[in-house]
Design a protein around this motif. Structure first.
Motif, mmCIF file in Angstrom:
data_model
loop_
_atom_site.group_PDB
_atom_site.id
_atom_site.type_symbol
_atom_site.label_atom_id
_atom_site.label_comp_id
_atom_site.label_asym_id
_atom_site.label_seq_id
_atom_site.Cartn_x
_atom_site.Cartn_y
_atom_site.Cartn_z
ATOM 1 N N GLU A 19 100.098 98.333 23.588
ATOM 2 C CA GLU A 19 99.182 97.859 22.634
ATOM 3 C C GLU A 19 99.703 96.512 22.244
ATOM 4 O O GLU A 19 98.910 95.544 22.363
ATOM 5 N N ILE A 20 101.021 96.368 22.130
ATOM 6 C CA ILE A 20 101.441 95.044 22.040
ATOM 7 C C ILE A 20 101.470 94.074 23.162
ATOM 8 O O ILE A 20 100.955 92.987 22.951
ATOM 9 N N TRP A 21 102.036 94.482 24.049
ATOM 10 C CA TRP A 21 102.241 93.582 25.401
ATOM 11 C C TRP A 21 101.027 93.442 26.120
ATOM 12 O O TRP A 21 100.563 92.433 26.785
ATOM 13 N N HIS A 22 100.267 94.617 26.362
ATOM 14 C CA HIS A 22 99.284 94.751 27.127
ATOM 15 C C HIS A 22 97.534 94.799 26.481
ATOM 16 O O HIS A 22 96.569 95.207 27.207
ATOM 17 N N ARG A 23 97.715 94.744 25.379
ATOM 18 C CA ARG A 23 96.448 94.858 24.492
ATOM 19 C C ARG A 23 95.557 96.034 24.741
ATOM 20 O O ARG A 23 94.404 95.714 24.665
ATOM 21 N N ARG A 24 96.080 96.876 24.824
ATOM 22 C CA ARG A 24 95.489 98.300 25.109
ATOM 23 C C ARG A 24 94.510 98.495 23.708
ATOM 24 O O ARG A 24 95.273 98.082 22.788
ATOM 25 N N SER A 25 93.564 98.963 23.569
ATOM 26 C CA SER A 25 92.719 99.481 22.256
ATOM 27 C C SER A 25 92.450 98.150 21.550
ATOM 28 O O SER A 25 92.033 98.210 20.570
ATOM 29 N N GLY A 26 92.245 97.208 22.199
ATOM 30 C CA GLY A 26 91.846 96.100 21.566
ATOM 31 C C GLY A 26 92.853 95.297 20.913
ATOM 32 O O GLY A 26 92.121 94.473 20.075
ATOM 33 N N CYS A 27 93.991 95.784 20.711
ATOM 34 C CA CYS A 27 95.098 94.997 19.918
ATOM 35 C C CYS A 27 95.196 93.534 20.372
ATOM 36 O O CYS A 27 95.778 93.430 21.641
ATOM 37 N N GLU A 28 95.266 92.550 19.354
ATOM 38 C CA GLU A 28 95.416 91.396 19.891
ATOM 39 C C GLU A 28 96.536 90.787 19.316
ATOM 40 O O GLU A 28 96.845 89.878 18.344
ATOM 41 N N PHE A 29 97.875 91.587 19.449
ATOM 42 C CA PHE A 29 99.031 90.894 19.064
ATOM 43 C C PHE A 29 99.416 89.674 19.614
ATOM 44 O O PHE A 29 99.401 89.252 20.819
ATOM 45 N N PRO A 30 99.919 88.627 18.796
ATOM 46 C CA PRO A 30 100.119 87.468 19.473
ATOM 47 C C PRO A 30 101.540 87.484 20.033
ATOM 48 O O PRO A 30 102.559 88.221 19.501
ATOM 49 N N THR A 31 101.810 86.719 21.195
ATOM 50 C CA THR A 31 102.996 86.511 22.022
ATOM 51 C C THR A 31 103.458 84.981 21.775
ATOM 52 O O THR A 31 102.805 84.148 21.387
#
Length: 71
Positions: A19-31
């Motif tokens: 979810e953090i690095w590959h944006r699974r589930s629509g999660c838009e964690f900033p990198t």
């Protein structure tokens, strides 16, 4: 340096590496490469989350045998 995975502050949903690095589930964690802030709904409770990336360096000192040295 180690860091734990974040959890939703509302429901405690545990985010994983996908979810953090590959944006699974629509999660838009900033990198580091795409900005400092992100916004998305929690997959657990569906409440909006506003996420800010904070790069906080930390260091661990060890002795010659690899054991952590603390004061």
């Amino acid at each position: 340096m180690s860091c734990g995975f974040p959890v939703c502050p509302h429901c405690g949903y545990p985010f994983d590496a996908e979810e953090i690095w590959h944006r699974r589930s629509g999660c838009e964690f900033p990198t580091e490469s795409d900005g400092e802030e992100g916004e998305f709904d929690c997959p657990g409770c569906f409440k909006p989350l506003f996420v800010r990336l904070e790069l906080t360096p930390s260091w661990t000192f060890t002795d010659s045998e690899g054991e952590e040295v603390t004061s």
